[in-house]
Design a protein around this motif. Structure first.
Motif, PDB file in Angstrom:
ATOM      1  N   ASN A  35       0.819  -1.216   0.000  1.00 33.53           N
ATOM      2  CA  ASN A  35       0.000   0.000   0.000  1.00 33.53           C
ATOM      3  C   ASN A  35       0.848   1.260   0.000  1.00 33.53           C
ATOM      4  O   ASN A  35       0.853   2.027   0.949  1.00 33.53           O
ATOM      5  N   GLY A  36       1.568   1.477  -1.080  1.00 37.74           N
ATOM      6  CA  GLY A  36       2.428   2.639  -1.174  1.00 37.74           C
ATOM      7  C   GLY A  36       1.687   3.941  -0.978  1.00 37.74           C
ATOM      8  O   GLY A  36       0.478   4.013  -1.113  1.00 37.74           O
ATOM      9  N   GLY A  37       2.409   4.953  -0.644  1.00 39.29           N
ATOM     10  CA  GLY A  37       1.837   6.272  -0.502  1.00 39.29           C
ATOM     11  C   GLY A  37       1.624   6.676   0.941  1.00 39.29           C
ATOM     12  O   GLY A  37       1.485   5.847   1.823  1.00 39.29           O
ATOM     13  N   ASP A  38       1.606   7.981   1.150  1.00 37.23           N
ATOM     14  CA  ASP A  38       1.366   8.540   2.476  1.00 37.23           C
ATOM     15  C   ASP A  38      -0.111   8.795   2.705  1.00 37.23           C
ATOM     16  O   ASP A  38      -0.597   8.721   3.831  1.00 37.23           O
ATOM     17  N   PHE A  46      -0.803   9.325  -2.731  1.00 36.46           N
ATOM     18  CA  PHE A  46      -0.006  10.540  -2.726  1.00 36.46           C
ATOM     19  C   PHE A  46       1.239  10.339  -1.884  1.00 36.46           C
ATOM     20  O   PHE A  46       1.152   9.844  -0.754  1.00 36.46           O
ATOM     21  N   GLU A  47       2.376  10.677  -2.438  1.00 38.17           N
ATOM     22  CA  GLU A  47       3.641  10.683  -1.709  1.00 38.17           C
ATOM     23  C   GLU A  47       3.883  12.116  -1.240  1.00 38.17           C
ATOM     24  O   GLU A  47       4.054  13.013  -2.062  1.00 38.17           O
ATOM     25  N   CYS A  48       3.848  12.340   0.042  1.00 41.21           N
ATOM     26  CA  CYS A  48       4.061  13.684   0.592  1.00 41.21           C
ATOM     27  C   CYS A  48       5.539  13.841   0.939  1.00 41.21           C
ATOM     28  O   CYS A  48       6.068  13.081   1.740  1.00 41.21           O
ATOM     29  N   LYS A  49       6.165  14.813   0.334  1.00 38.72           N
ATOM     30  CA  LYS A  49       7.573  15.098   0.591  1.00 38.72           C
ATOM     31  C   LYS A  49       7.670  16.430   1.324  1.00 38.72           C
ATOM     32  O   LYS A  49       7.310  17.468   0.790  1.00 38.72           O
ATOM     33  N   VAL A  51       9.571  19.451   3.279  1.00 44.13           N
ATOM     34  CA  VAL A  51      10.811  20.196   3.470  1.00 44.13           C
ATOM     35  C   VAL A  51      10.560  21.242   4.543  1.00 44.13           C
ATOM     36  O   VAL A  51       9.466  21.781   4.652  1.00 44.13           O
ATOM     37  N   THR A  52      11.549  21.503   5.360  1.00 41.51           N
ATOM     38  CA  THR A  52      11.390  22.481   6.436  1.00 41.51           C
ATOM     39  C   THR A  52      12.107  23.786   6.125  1.00 41.51           C
ATOM     40  O   THR A  52      12.049  24.719   6.909  1.00 41.51           O
ATOM     41  N   THR A  53      12.777  23.826   4.985  1.00 41.94           N
ATOM     42  CA  THR A  53      13.396  25.057   4.509  1.00 41.94           C
ATOM     43  C   THR A  53      12.948  25.270   3.063  1.00 41.94           C
ATOM     44  O   THR A  53      12.700  24.295   2.342  1.00 41.94           O
ATOM     45  N   PRO A  54      12.830  26.506   2.619  1.00 44.39           N
ATOM     46  CA  PRO A  54      12.374  26.769   1.252  1.00 44.39           C
ATOM     47  C   PRO A  54      13.281  26.123   0.203  1.00 44.39           C
ATOM     48  O   PRO A  54      14.494  26.105   0.345  1.00 44.39           O
ATOM     49  N   LYS A  55      12.659  25.575  -0.834  1.00 39.08           N
ATOM     50  CA  LYS A  55      13.383  24.943  -1.941  1.00 39.08           C
ATOM     51  C   LYS A  55      12.884  25.522  -3.258  1.00 39.08           C
ATOM     52  O   LYS A  55      11.715  25.870  -3.389  1.00 39.08           O
ATOM     53  N   ASP A  56      13.763  25.608  -4.236  1.00 38.25           N
ATOM     54  CA  ASP A  56      13.384  26.082  -5.558  1.00 38.25           C
ATOM     55  C   ASP A  56      12.861  24.962  -6.448  1.00 38.25           C
ATOM     56  O   ASP A  56      12.182  25.214  -7.450  1.00 38.25           O
ATOM     57  N   SER A  57      13.194  23.723  -6.100  1.00 42.63           N
ATOM     58  CA  SER A  57      12.781  22.614  -6.949  1.00 42.63           C
ATOM     59  C   SER A  57      12.705  21.331  -6.126  1.00 42.63           C
ATOM     60  O   SER A  57      13.171  21.264  -4.993  1.00 42.63           O
ATOM     61  N   TYR A  58      12.124  20.317  -6.735  1.00 43.69           N
ATOM     62  CA  TYR A  58      12.047  18.990  -6.136  1.00 43.69           C
ATOM     63  C   TYR A  58      12.258  17.980  -7.251  1.00 43.69           C
ATOM     64  O   TYR A  58      11.635  18.090  -8.310  1.00 43.69           O
ATOM     65  N   SER A  59      13.116  17.026  -7.027  1.00 44.53           N
ATOM     66  CA  SER A  59      13.372  15.974  -8.008  1.00 44.53           C
ATOM     67  C   SER A  59      12.561  14.732  -7.659  1.00 44.53           C
ATOM     68  O   SER A  59      12.506  14.334  -6.495  1.00 44.53           O
ATOM     69  N   VAL A  60      11.935  14.156  -8.664  1.00 43.92           N
ATOM     70  CA  VAL A  60      11.207  12.909  -8.472  1.00 43.92           C
ATOM     71  C   VAL A  60      12.208  11.782  -8.647  1.00 43.92           C
ATOM     72  O   VAL A  60      12.803  11.631  -9.711  1.00 43.92           O
ATOM     73  N   LYS A  61      12.378  10.998  -7.611  1.00 46.67           N
ATOM     74  CA  LYS A  61      13.351   9.911  -7.638  1.00 46.67           C
ATOM     75  C   LYS A  61      12.780   8.696  -8.385  1.00 46.67           C
ATOM     76  O   LYS A  61      11.574   8.469  -8.412  1.00 46.67           O
ATOM     77  N   LYS A  62      13.662   7.931  -8.965  1.00 46.98           N
ATOM     78  CA  LYS A  62      13.262   6.734  -9.705  1.00 46.98           C
ATOM     79  C   LYS A  62      12.494   5.767  -8.814  1.00 46.98           C
ATOM     80  O   LYS A  62      11.559   5.105  -9.267  1.00 46.98           O
ATOM     81  N   SER A  63      12.841   5.700  -7.530  1.00 49.01           N
ATOM     82  CA  SER A  63      12.148   4.797  -6.620  1.00 49.01           C
ATOM     83  C   SER A  63      10.665   5.153  -6.487  1.00 49.01           C
ATOM     84  O   SER A  63       9.817   4.262  -6.336  1.00 49.01           O
ATOM     85  N   ILE A  65       8.864   6.619  -8.941  1.00 49.83           N
ATOM     86  CA  ILE A  65       8.272   6.185 -10.207  1.00 49.83           C
ATOM     87  C   ILE A  65       8.038   4.677 -10.191  1.00 49.83           C
ATOM     88  O   ILE A  65       6.973   4.198 -10.587  1.00 49.83           O
ATOM     89  N   ASN A  66       9.009   3.927  -9.691  1.00 50.91           N
ATOM     90  CA  ASN A  66       8.853   2.462  -9.615  1.00 50.91           C
ATOM     91  C   ASN A  66       7.702   2.082  -8.686  1.00 50.91           C
ATOM     92  O   ASN A  66       6.963   1.153  -8.972  1.00 50.91           O
ATOM     93  N   LYS A  67       7.565   2.794  -7.565  1.00 50.77           N
ATOM     94  CA  LYS A  67       6.473   2.519  -6.635  1.00 50.77           C
ATOM     95  C   LYS A  67       5.129   2.760  -7.313  1.00 50.77           C
ATOM     96  O   LYS A  67       4.189   1.986  -7.147  1.00 50.77           O
ATOM     97  N   MET A  68       5.056   3.809  -8.117  1.00 51.29           N
ATOM     98  CA  MET A  68       3.821   4.106  -8.845  1.00 51.29           C
ATOM     99  C   MET A  68       3.493   2.981  -9.826  1.00 51.29           C
ATOM    100  O   MET A  68       2.334   2.584  -9.954  1.00 51.29           O
TER     101      MET A  68
END
Length: 71
Positions: A35-38, A46-49, A51-63, A65-68
Protein backbone atom coordinates in the motif's frame (compact mmCIF):
# COMPACT_ATOMS: atom_id res chain seq x y z
CA UNK A 1 4.70 30.92 14.51
CA UNK A 2 5.43 27.46 15.91
CA UNK A 3 8.58 25.70 14.78
CA UNK A 4 7.89 22.08 13.84
CA UNK A 5 10.27 19.16 13.79
CA UNK A 6 10.47 17.46 10.40
CA UNK A 7 8.35 14.57 11.77
CA UNK A 8 5.67 16.96 13.08
CA UNK A 9 5.65 18.91 9.79
CA UNK A 10 5.38 15.67 7.82
CA UNK A 11 2.42 14.41 9.86
CA UNK A 12 0.69 17.78 9.55
CA UNK A 13 1.25 17.83 5.78
CA UNK A 14 -0.15 14.31 5.38
CA UNK A 15 -3.27 15.22 7.38
CA UNK A 16 -3.79 18.36 5.29
CA UNK A 17 -3.40 16.47 2.01
CA UNK A 18 -5.78 13.74 3.21
CA UNK A 19 -8.34 16.39 4.10
CA UNK A 20 -7.99 18.11 0.71
CA UNK A 21 -8.48 14.92 -1.32
CA UNK A 22 -10.94 13.14 1.01
CA UNK A 23 -8.33 10.46 1.61
CA UNK A 24 -6.81 8.65 4.54
CA UNK A 25 -3.33 8.91 5.98
CA UNK A 26 -1.50 5.61 5.57
CA UNK A 27 -0.17 4.52 8.96
CA UNK A 28 3.60 3.86 8.93
CA UNK A 29 3.66 4.53 5.19
CA UNK A 30 7.43 4.75 5.08
CA UNK A 31 7.91 1.48 6.92
CA UNK A 32 5.57 -0.81 5.04
CA UNK A 33 6.23 -2.70 1.84
CA UNK A 34 2.58 -2.71 0.74
CA UNK A 35 0.00 0.00 0.00
CA UNK A 36 2.43 2.64 -1.17
CA UNK A 37 1.84 6.27 -0.50
CA UNK A 38 1.37 8.54 2.48
CA UNK A 39 -2.26 9.39 1.68
CA UNK A 40 -4.69 7.03 -0.04
CA UNK A 41 -8.00 7.49 -1.84
CA UNK A 42 -10.01 4.89 -3.71
CA UNK A 43 -8.16 5.68 -6.95
CA UNK A 44 -4.95 7.50 -6.02
CA UNK A 45 -2.01 7.49 -3.67
CA UNK A 46 -0.01 10.54 -2.73
CA UNK A 47 3.64 10.68 -1.71
CA UNK A 48 4.06 13.68 0.59
CA UNK A 49 7.57 15.10 0.59
CA UNK A 50 8.13 17.54 3.42
CA UNK A 51 10.81 20.20 3.47
CA UNK A 52 11.39 22.48 6.44
CA UNK A 53 13.40 25.06 4.51
CA UNK A 54 12.37 26.77 1.25
CA UNK A 55 13.38 24.94 -1.94
CA UNK A 56 13.38 26.08 -5.56
CA UNK A 57 12.78 22.61 -6.95
CA UNK A 58 12.05 18.99 -6.14
CA UNK A 59 13.37 15.97 -8.01
CA UNK A 60 11.21 12.91 -8.47
CA UNK A 61 13.35 9.91 -7.64
CA UNK A 62 13.26 6.73 -9.70
CA UNK A 63 12.15 4.80 -6.62
CA UNK A 64 8.94 6.86 -6.51
CA UNK A 65 8.27 6.19 -10.21
CA UNK A 66 8.85 2.46 -9.62
CA UNK A 67 6.47 2.52 -6.63
CA UNK A 68 3.82 4.11 -8.85
CA UNK A 69 4.29 1.39 -11.47
CA UNK A 70 3.85 -1.35 -8.82
CA UNK A 71 0.50 0.07 -7.75
Amino acid sequence: MKEYTKKEASLLQEKQVANLVNGQVQVASGGLSHNGGDVLTDNWFFECKTVTTPKDSYSVKKSIINKMKEQ
